[in-house]
Design a protein around this motif. Structure first.
Motif, PDB file in Angstrom:
ATOM      1  N   ILE A  71       1.143  -5.662   6.861  1.00  0.00           N
ATOM      2  CA  ILE A  71       0.479  -5.303   5.601  1.00  0.00           C
ATOM      3  C   ILE A  71      -0.496  -4.140   5.798  1.00  0.00           C
ATOM      4  O   ILE A  71      -0.473  -3.186   5.001  1.00  0.00           O
ATOM      5  CB  ILE A  71      -0.180  -6.529   4.953  1.00  0.00           C
ATOM      6  CG1 ILE A  71       0.912  -7.482   4.455  1.00  0.00           C
ATOM      7  CG2 ILE A  71      -1.098  -6.117   3.810  1.00  0.00           C
ATOM      8  CD1 ILE A  71       0.409  -8.762   3.862  1.00  0.00           C
ATOM      9  N   PRO A  72      -1.368  -4.136   6.822  1.00  0.00           N
ATOM     10  CA  PRO A  72      -2.216  -2.941   7.007  1.00  0.00           C
ATOM     11  C   PRO A  72      -1.424  -1.667   7.281  1.00  0.00           C
ATOM     12  O   PRO A  72      -1.811  -0.592   6.823  1.00  0.00           O
ATOM     13  CB  PRO A  72      -3.088  -3.302   8.210  1.00  0.00           C
ATOM     14  CG  PRO A  72      -3.133  -4.769   8.204  1.00  0.00           C
ATOM     15  CD  PRO A  72      -1.787  -5.210   7.717  1.00  0.00           C
ATOM     16  N   PHE A  73      -0.306  -1.772   7.979  1.00  0.00           N
ATOM     17  CA  PHE A  73       0.534  -0.597   8.225  1.00  0.00           C
ATOM     18  C   PHE A  73       1.106  -0.052   6.924  1.00  0.00           C
ATOM     19  O   PHE A  73       1.085   1.165   6.682  1.00  0.00           O
ATOM     20  CB  PHE A  73       1.668  -0.943   9.198  1.00  0.00           C
ATOM     21  CG  PHE A  73       2.631   0.185   9.418  1.00  0.00           C
ATOM     22  CD1 PHE A  73       2.267   1.265  10.202  1.00  0.00           C
ATOM     23  CD2 PHE A  73       3.880   0.169   8.838  1.00  0.00           C
ATOM     24  CE1 PHE A  73       3.149   2.318  10.398  1.00  0.00           C
ATOM     25  CE2 PHE A  73       4.765   1.215   9.026  1.00  0.00           C
ATOM     26  CZ  PHE A  73       4.401   2.290   9.810  1.00  0.00           C
ATOM     27  N   THR A  77      -0.039   3.530   5.276  1.00  0.00           N
ATOM     28  CA  THR A  77       1.016   4.528   5.256  1.00  0.00           C
ATOM     29  C   THR A  77       1.344   4.991   3.843  1.00  0.00           C
ATOM     30  O   THR A  77       1.473   6.197   3.581  1.00  0.00           O
ATOM     31  CB  THR A  77       2.293   3.979   5.914  1.00  0.00           C
ATOM     32  OG1 THR A  77       1.990   3.581   7.242  1.00  0.00           O
ATOM     33  CG2 THR A  77       3.390   5.042   5.942  1.00  0.00           C
ATOM     34  N   PHE A  78       1.482   4.060   2.915  1.00  0.00           N
ATOM     35  CA  PHE A  78       1.986   4.426   1.605  1.00  0.00           C
ATOM     36  C   PHE A  78       0.916   4.528   0.509  1.00  0.00           C
ATOM     37  O   PHE A  78       1.098   5.267  -0.455  1.00  0.00           O
ATOM     38  CB  PHE A  78       3.060   3.426   1.158  1.00  0.00           C
ATOM     39  CG  PHE A  78       4.260   3.439   2.061  1.00  0.00           C
ATOM     40  CD1 PHE A  78       5.070   4.548   2.133  1.00  0.00           C
ATOM     41  CD2 PHE A  78       4.549   2.349   2.847  1.00  0.00           C
ATOM     42  CE1 PHE A  78       6.175   4.572   2.962  1.00  0.00           C
ATOM     43  CE2 PHE A  78       5.652   2.359   3.675  1.00  0.00           C
ATOM     44  CZ  PHE A  78       6.472   3.475   3.735  1.00  0.00           C
ATOM     45  N   PHE A  79      -0.142   3.783   0.601  1.00  0.00           N
ATOM     46  CA  PHE A  79      -1.106   3.752  -0.498  1.00  0.00           C
ATOM     47  C   PHE A  79      -2.413   4.468  -0.182  1.00  0.00           C
ATOM     48  O   PHE A  79      -3.106   4.912  -1.079  1.00  0.00           O
ATOM     49  CB  PHE A  79      -1.409   2.304  -0.895  1.00  0.00           C
ATOM     50  CG  PHE A  79      -0.187   1.566  -1.344  1.00  0.00           C
ATOM     51  CD1 PHE A  79       0.497   1.965  -2.479  1.00  0.00           C
ATOM     52  CD2 PHE A  79       0.291   0.492  -0.625  1.00  0.00           C
ATOM     53  CE1 PHE A  79       1.636   1.292  -2.886  1.00  0.00           C
ATOM     54  CE2 PHE A  79       1.418  -0.193  -1.036  1.00  0.00           C
ATOM     55  CZ  PHE A  79       2.095   0.203  -2.168  1.00  0.00           C
ATOM     56  N   TRP A  80      -2.774   4.569   1.068  1.00  0.00           N
ATOM     57  CA  TRP A  80      -4.046   5.154   1.449  1.00  0.00           C
ATOM     58  C   TRP A  80      -3.804   6.395   2.295  1.00  0.00           C
ATOM     59  O   TRP A  80      -4.253   6.535   3.406  1.00  0.00           O
ATOM     60  CB  TRP A  80      -4.838   4.136   2.235  1.00  0.00           C
ATOM     61  CG  TRP A  80      -6.285   4.420   2.383  1.00  0.00           C
ATOM     62  CD1 TRP A  80      -6.990   5.494   1.958  1.00  0.00           C
ATOM     63  CD2 TRP A  80      -7.226   3.587   3.041  1.00  0.00           C
ATOM     64  NE1 TRP A  80      -8.288   5.382   2.302  1.00  0.00           N
ATOM     65  CE2 TRP A  80      -8.457   4.207   2.973  1.00  0.00           C
ATOM     66  CE3 TRP A  80      -7.118   2.362   3.693  1.00  0.00           C
ATOM     67  CZ2 TRP A  80      -9.597   3.653   3.523  1.00  0.00           C
ATOM     68  CZ3 TRP A  80      -8.252   1.815   4.233  1.00  0.00           C
ATOM     69  CH2 TRP A  80      -9.474   2.461   4.138  1.00  0.00           C
ATOM     70  N   ASN A  81      -3.051   7.333   1.737  1.00  0.00           N
ATOM     71  CA  ASN A  81      -2.630   8.484   2.519  1.00  0.00           C
ATOM     72  C   ASN A  81      -3.290   9.780   2.097  1.00  0.00           C
ATOM     73  O   ASN A  81      -2.833  10.848   2.444  1.00  0.00           O
ATOM     74  CB  ASN A  81      -1.111   8.630   2.461  1.00  0.00           C
ATOM     75  CG  ASN A  81      -0.599   8.765   1.053  1.00  0.00           C
ATOM     76  OD1 ASN A  81      -1.367   8.803   0.116  1.00  0.00           O
ATOM     77  ND2 ASN A  81       0.715   8.822   0.909  1.00  0.00           N
ATOM     78  N   THR A  82      -4.367   9.706   1.341  1.00  0.00           N
ATOM     79  CA  THR A  82      -5.074  10.940   0.979  1.00  0.00           C
ATOM     80  C   THR A  82      -6.087  11.298   2.049  1.00  0.00           C
ATOM     81  O   THR A  82      -6.713  10.431   2.629  1.00  0.00           O
ATOM     82  CB  THR A  82      -5.782  10.779  -0.374  1.00  0.00           C
ATOM     83  OG1 THR A  82      -6.699   9.684  -0.287  1.00  0.00           O
ATOM     84  CG2 THR A  82      -4.780  10.520  -1.477  1.00  0.00           C
ATOM     85  N   PRO A  83      -6.241  12.597   2.330  1.00  0.00           N
ATOM     86  CA  PRO A  83      -7.182  13.000   3.382  1.00  0.00           C
ATOM     87  C   PRO A  83      -8.621  12.899   2.969  1.00  0.00           C
ATOM     88  O   PRO A  83      -9.006  12.797   1.886  1.00  0.00           O
ATOM     89  CB  PRO A  83      -6.812  14.442   3.668  1.00  0.00           C
ATOM     90  CG  PRO A  83      -5.977  14.906   2.556  1.00  0.00           C
ATOM     91  CD  PRO A  83      -5.470  13.704   1.836  1.00  0.00           C
TER      92      PRO A  83
END
Length: 83
Positions: A71-73, A77-83
């Motif tokens: 779940i953390p991966f 990877t998909f939802f928290w990918n903004t810099p």
């Protein structure tokens, strides 16, 4: 021998569950040991004799691995990918 593997897998699940609960209270050092114990318990449950202990080991250790790794991966990877 296979009965011992199921029992050991269940014991490792309960130890991993205790480590995970302690980790939720702020001690992040136990996360690696929790994942290692759960992975070992999951593999032992795969080779255990059919029965209750095998089911507890597979489901319990699988859930701990799912919550601690998968779940953390997925979230990072998909939802928290903004810099």
């Amino acid at each position: 021998m296979k009965r011992i593997l199921g029992t050991l897998s269940t014991v490792l699940f309960f130890v991993g569950l205790v480590f995970y609960i302690i980790m939720l209270f702020g001690n992040d050092n136990l996360l690696l040991s929790n994942v290692i114990l759960s992975a070992i318990g999951f593999v032992l449950a795969l080779f255990a004799e059919k029965g209750v202990y095998k089911k507890i080991g597979l489901i319990g250790n699988g859930l701990i691995l799912l919550i601690a790794i998968i779940i953390p991966f997925i979230v990072t990877t998909f939802f928290w990918n903004t810099p």
